[in-house]
Design an enzyme around this catalytic site. Structure first.
Site, short mmCIF file in Angstrom:
data_model
loop_
_atom_site.label_atom_id
_atom_site.label_comp_id
_atom_site.label_asym_id
_atom_site.label_seq_id
_atom_site.Cartn_x
_atom_site.Cartn_y
_atom_site.Cartn_z
N GLY A 118 15.03 29.79 5.83
CA GLY A 118 15.65 31.72 6.02
C GLY A 118 16.31 31.64 7.16
O GLY A 118 17.21 30.90 7.66
N SER A 203 17.68 23.98 2.08
CA SER A 203 17.55 25.30 2.43
C SER A 203 18.37 26.03 3.58
O SER A 203 19.38 25.23 3.80
CB SER A 203 16.98 26.48 2.09
OG SER A 203 17.94 27.64 2.22
N LEU A 286 14.20 11.68 -25.48
CA LEU A 286 12.83 11.66 -24.84
C LEU A 286 12.46 13.61 -25.02
O LEU A 286 13.30 13.90 -23.94
CB LEU A 286 11.82 11.14 -23.65
CG LEU A 286 10.26 11.19 -23.19
CD1 LEU A 286 9.59 10.43 -24.75
CD2 LEU A 286 9.79 11.18 -22.41
N ASP A 420 17.60 25.87 -9.73
CA ASP A 420 17.40 26.94 -8.12
C ASP A 420 18.32 28.22 -8.47
O ASP A 420 18.90 28.23 -8.09
CB ASP A 420 18.01 25.94 -7.36
CG ASP A 420 18.13 26.09 -5.57
OD1 ASP A 420 17.79 28.14 -5.78
OD2 ASP A 420 18.09 25.83 -4.85
N HIS A 457 13.93 25.97 -5.67
CA HIS A 457 14.89 26.07 -4.38
C HIS A 457 14.11 25.71 -3.35
O HIS A 457 12.43 25.90 -3.26
CB HIS A 457 15.02 27.46 -4.19
CG HIS A 457 16.10 27.82 -2.82
ND1 HIS A 457 16.63 27.47 -2.15
CD2 HIS A 457 15.39 27.75 -1.73
CE1 HIS A 457 17.32 27.19 -1.22
NE2 HIS A 457 15.94 27.85 -0.61
#
Length: 527
Positions: A118, A203, A286, A420, A457
């Site tokens: 963040g 991130s 698969l 994400d 994410h």
């Protein structure tokens, strides 16, 4: 004085009082004494606030803060906490780079800087758990340091940016400042130099890891970059653009505004997922609900268009158009794309803790209620982004010349979840390819990119194998010359299993046997 690359004091000065008092015949001090003595460590701009003996800890008793508890036991260690360059800043608020350094009793000679998340603002437990599977760096004997990047606050509280130095520390400087100080403390504590240095983050931590390779190429031998938040202005623009495209397909309320929770019904979302799997799931040999061959997937939403009236078994023309345009990037007036496309993947309709799928539901998200905008001025938005100095400082997408990093043998691994919803995995892949072009033949001996099917994410998602050890892979590459290829990835839900995580552009192709075993797959390249 501030700690900079040129302001570090000689390592022999930090224990001046303790060393002077020790008689020649004195026995080796206990680890408790050595930990307590770290309070006397001397370095310009550094203040030690606490030294604590921690552990050892049994498996499953220590939380990573963002995932399940650590599955292996942790060693006993000395935890050193403090602040670097403490000061009073804008509006009289206190600032400084707070940190926590874990110094294990059984040290491997390795050092790791742990990336943040963040807007940072807090000091995480120094474990080194990112992309380390079930065995974090501390459990492997690494000295690990974490930090808040120069300010204290909530994870998305940007008020610190009113202070110039705090903004600069967050953007880049804290990575170097903390690393150099923590390296000095580590070498001093053990009385010998660090053998190898590493960094790992996802991130914001992924962005920090990228800037370490780009701007401070001599600091680390090996780096792991996960889902980097490397140009948030552009990614936010792309998400806003996608919301507008979806909203244009929505029914309207009495004020003419889109009813966001009616853009896609539950049956529409199931239709999307079923069709996506029908078109792309078996490309790896698969049918198991995992789109492993991401490079070979060519999903065509137009095949789902209703031939007549809208029903649960098809999409309206407006819905098809919304899907096709939302997953593509916005373009400026000249036609230039302003971000990368988003992959079509199973997590596009996933709504798990902390994240939502790319297709809107109308439910409040992490950043607030869903947008109801029907138009946007793309050119005005991108001009504002380009004029934002803070965006430029935190943008690690532009610099691709890494010859100083690769020149001393540096290795860097990238990974990104295909599902994400915030930062496109294709944007990270685009950077990796541009770095490949910029660095030439040495790139093949310096870097790998891993696309993680189904992963959101930095972790989580629907039916995804999101536990893998890229930290061990980069260590083996740096120290043993063993270039990473397939890395075993594991999951616990919906059923336990494992399979290879393959370096791009290869994917895990099923060759027969137990689909829960990695041995039943081999890394193959798309046709």
């Amino acid at each position: 004085m501030r700690i900079t690359g040129l302001a570090l004091l000689a390592l022999g000065a930090f224990f001046s009082t303790t060393a002077a008092a020790a008689p020649p015949a004195q026995a080796t001090p206990s680890v408790a004494d050595a930990c307590a003595a770290m309070k006397d460590f001397k370095l310009q701009g550094l203040k030690i606030t606490a030294t604590t003996r921690v552990g050892p800890a049994a498996p499953g008793t220590v939380s990573t803060g963002y995932g399940p508890p650590v599955a292996v036991g942790l060693p006993a260690y000395c935890k050193v906490e403090g602040v670097i360059n403490e000061r009073s800043g804008a509006q009289g608020k206190p600032f400084g780079i707070h940190f926590a350094l874990a110094l294990p009793d059984a040290w491997s000679g390795r050092f790791l800087l742990q990336g943040g998340g963040g807007l940072n603002g807090s000091v995480g437990l120094p474990l080194g758990a990112v992309a380390a599977g079930d065995r974090p760096a501390l459990a492997r004997g690494f000295a690990v340091v974490s930090h808040d990047s120069g300010h204290t606050g909530a994870v998305f509280d940007g008020s610190f940016m009113a202070d110039q130095r705090a903004s600069l520390d967050f953007a880049e400087a804290s990575v170097r400042v903390v690393t150099e100080a923590a390296k000095a403390m580590t070498a001093g504590y053990y009385g010998k130099p660090i053998a190898r240095s590493y960094m790992a983050g996802c991130s914001t931590g992924g962005r920090e890891s990228m800037l370490a390779a780009e701007r401070y190429p001599e600091l680390f031998d090996g780096i792991v970059v996960g889902a980097p938040a490397m140009r948030t202005g552009n990614s936010n623009l792309a998400l806003a653009w996608a919301a507008v495209q979806f909203n244009q397909a929505a029914p309207r309320d009495g004020k003419g505004l889109p009813i966001v929770d009616q853009i896609f019904s539950a049956s529409d979302r199931k239709l999307y997922l079923d069709a996506l799997l029908d078109q792309c799931d078996a490309l790896d040999g698969l049918k198991d609900g995992v789109i492993a061959n991401a490079g070979g997937c060519r999903f065509k939403p137009a095949l789902l268009r209703c031939k007549g009236k809208k029903t649960d078994g098809c999409f309206s023309a407006a819905q098809v158009k919304a899907i096709e345009t939302a997953f593509q990037p916005p373009r400026d007036a000249s036609g230039r794309p302003l971000y990368s496309p988003y992959p079509y993947d199973t997590g596009n309709v996933f709504n798990g803790p902390g994240i939502s799928g790319f297709l809107p539901t109308g439910k409040p998200g992490v950043f607030g209620p869903a947008s109801r905008d029907l138009t946007m001025d793309v050119d005005a938005r991108i001009e504002a982004i380009r004029a934002d100095a803070g965006q430029r400082l935190t943008d690690t997408n532009l610099w691709t010349n890494l010859n100083s990093f690769t020149g001393h043998g540096g290795k860097i691994l990238f990974y990104h979840g295909a599902s994400d919803p915030w930062f496109s995995a294709l944007d990270t892949l685009d950077y990796w390819h541009r770095a490949e072009a910029a660095n030439g033949a040495i790139w093949a001996d310096s870097s790998r990119f891993y696309m993680v099917p189904g992963m959101g994410h930095c972790g989580g998602g629907a039916n995804t194998y999101d536990s893998f050890d890229l930290l061990g892979a980069v260590v083996d590459w740096v120290e043993k010359g063993k270039a990473p290829e397939a890395v075993t990835a594991r999951r616990t839900l919906p059923t336990p299993g494992e399979r290879p995580l393959c370096p791009w552009p290869s994917y895990p192709q099923f060759i027969g046997g137990d689909e829960k075993s990695a041995a039943s797959f081999k890394c193959s390249k798309p046709a």
